[in-house]
Design an enzyme around this catalytic site. Structure first.
Site, PDB file in Angstrom:
ATOM      1  N   GLY A  44       2.808   2.273  10.720  1.00 59.15           N
ATOM      2  CA  GLY A  44       3.784   3.344  10.564  1.00 59.15           C
ATOM      3  C   GLY A  44       4.523   3.715  11.830  1.00 59.15           C
ATOM      4  CE  LYS A 102      -0.085   3.239   4.793  1.00 59.17           C
ATOM      5  NZ  LYS A 102       0.089   3.317   6.232  1.00 59.17           N
ATOM      6  CD  GLU A 162      -2.685   5.507   6.861  1.00 64.46           C
ATOM      7  OE1 GLU A 162      -2.633   5.525   5.617  1.00 64.46           O
ATOM      8  OE2 GLU A 162      -1.763   5.040   7.572  1.00 64.46           O
ATOM      9  CG  HIS A 221      -5.617   1.858   5.371  1.00 74.41           C
ATOM     10  ND1 HIS A 221      -5.206   2.845   6.222  1.00 74.41           N
ATOM     11  CD2 HIS A 221      -4.598   0.988   5.264  1.00 74.41           C
ATOM     12  CE1 HIS A 221      -3.955   2.580   6.603  1.00 74.41           C
ATOM     13  NE2 HIS A 221      -3.570   1.463   6.036  1.00 74.41           N
ATOM     14  CG  ASN A 276      -1.656   1.240   1.476  1.00 78.75           C
ATOM     15  OD1 ASN A 276      -1.700   2.108   0.607  1.00 78.75           O
ATOM     16  ND2 ASN A 276      -2.266   1.364   2.650  1.00 78.75           N
ATOM     17  CB  SER A 324       5.440  -1.805  11.964  1.00 77.68           C
ATOM     18  OG  SER A 324       5.033  -0.469  12.244  1.00 77.68           O
ATOM     19  CD  GLU A 326      -3.289  -2.539   7.420  1.00 76.29           C
ATOM     20  OE1 GLU A 326      -2.164  -2.727   6.971  1.00 76.29           O
ATOM     21  OE2 GLU A 326      -3.970  -1.541   7.146  1.00 76.29           O
TER      22      GLU A 326
HETATM   23  P1  PGA Z   1       3.096   0.333   7.548  1.00 76.23           P
HETATM   24  O1  PGA Z   1       1.598   0.515   7.003  1.00 76.23           O
HETATM   25  O2  PGA Z   1       3.618  -0.968   6.954  1.00 76.23           O
HETATM   26  O3  PGA Z   1       3.834   1.528   7.042  1.00 76.23           O
HETATM   27  O4  PGA Z   1       3.017   0.254   9.025  1.00 76.23           O
HETATM   28  C1  PGA Z   1       0.738  -0.586   6.868  1.00 76.23           C
HETATM   29  C2  PGA Z   1      -0.574  -0.145   6.298  1.00 76.23           C
HETATM   30  O5  PGA Z   1      -1.091   0.907   6.688  1.00 76.23           O
HETATM   31  O6  PGA Z   1      -1.155  -0.835   5.426  1.00 76.23           O
END
Ligand code: PGA
Length: 248
Positions: A172, A8, A98, A96, A6, A209, A166
């Site tokens: 992140g 983003k 976010e 997601h 992803n 992560s 997640e």
């Molecule tokens: P990250 O994000 O691997 O940067 O922690 C995972 C995600 O949001 O899908």
């Protein structure tokens, strides 16, 4: 085993070309793991073209990070699931954390988007996950169950619907749950998801992560069928390192 990236809101046309060339150069490292990259919508078609040019068009899939619930209409700035399919995408991430946070998407919104994805012939990757306070206060399983029940699409099957677990606090941050917490969450999700799709066959990805250094121990866990990778999917070397660590 699916390793899904992803991106983003990252990436340029130049990045797309570099990523495709580097991925192609190291593709044997991925073994038989399924590979998928979900870039910003505007980069999806260029990425498909770059994968084809680099000779890995059949090896790596491409998807979107979101779609609208409607097939078309007056929705400025949005992308319909049918447009994702038309542009060559195979998957769409919905719900997601976010999107849930930035755009106040509810479980009902996520469900409607997932249903739009299925109608368009796409595979929906439905994201769920607890916040830090949910976990601290012992609500993890209840929150995951409510999100599954609210977000799983009508008409979903183990073939057209994937769940991504997640934990919001792991995205992140460099933090991950313990391995036994990940295994427990996946088992709980699988049990509840069984009311909507065939539990034994539904793919449940872990996200938050994931890096080459921790992917091996996470991906080997019972009930973990792959990873949804944010930051570490931006560099082909890291993305390949995660696929390689899956050991398939
Ligand atoms: P990250 O994000 O691997 O940067 O922690 C995972 C995600 O949001 O899908």
């Amino acid at each position: 085993m699916l390793i899904a990236g992803n991106w983003k809101m990252h990436g340029t046309l130049a990045d797309v070309r570099t990523f495709a060339d580097e991925l192609a150069a190291g593709i044997s490292r991925a073994g038989s793991a399924g590979l998928l990259i979900c870039p910003p919508a505007i980069l999806m078609n260029p990425l498909l073209g770059a994968f084809a040019k680099a000779g890995i068009g059949d090896r790596v899939g491409t998807g979107a990070q979101d779609c609208h619930a409607a097939a078309k209409g007056a929705h400025t700035g949005d992308t319909a699931a049918g447009m994702v399919a038309d542009a060559g995408g195979s998957h769409v991430i919905v719900g997601h954390s976010e999107r849930r946070a930035d755009h106040r998407e509810t479980d009902a919104d996520v469900k409607a988007k997932a249903e739009a994805a299925l109608t368009a012939g796409l595979i929906a990757i439905v994201c769920i996950g607890e916040t830090e306070s949910d976990r601290r206060e012992g609500r993890t399983n209840a929150v995951l169950e409510a999100q599954i029940r609210g977000s799983m699409p009508e008409g979903g099957t183990a073939e057209n619907t994937i769940v991504a677990y997640e934990p919001v606090w792991a995205i992140g941050t460099g933090l991950t749950p313990t391995l036994s917490d990940i295994a427990d969450a996946h088992a709980h999700i699988r049990a509840v998801a069984g009311d909507y799709v065939e539990a034994a066959n539904v793919a449940i990805l872990y996200g938050g992560s994931v890096k080459p250094g921790n992917a091996g121990e996470i991906l080997v866990l019972d009930g973990v069928d792959g990873a949804l990778v944010g930051g570490a999917s931006l560099k082909a070397d890291d993305f390949l390192g995660i696929a390689e660590a899956s050991g398939v």
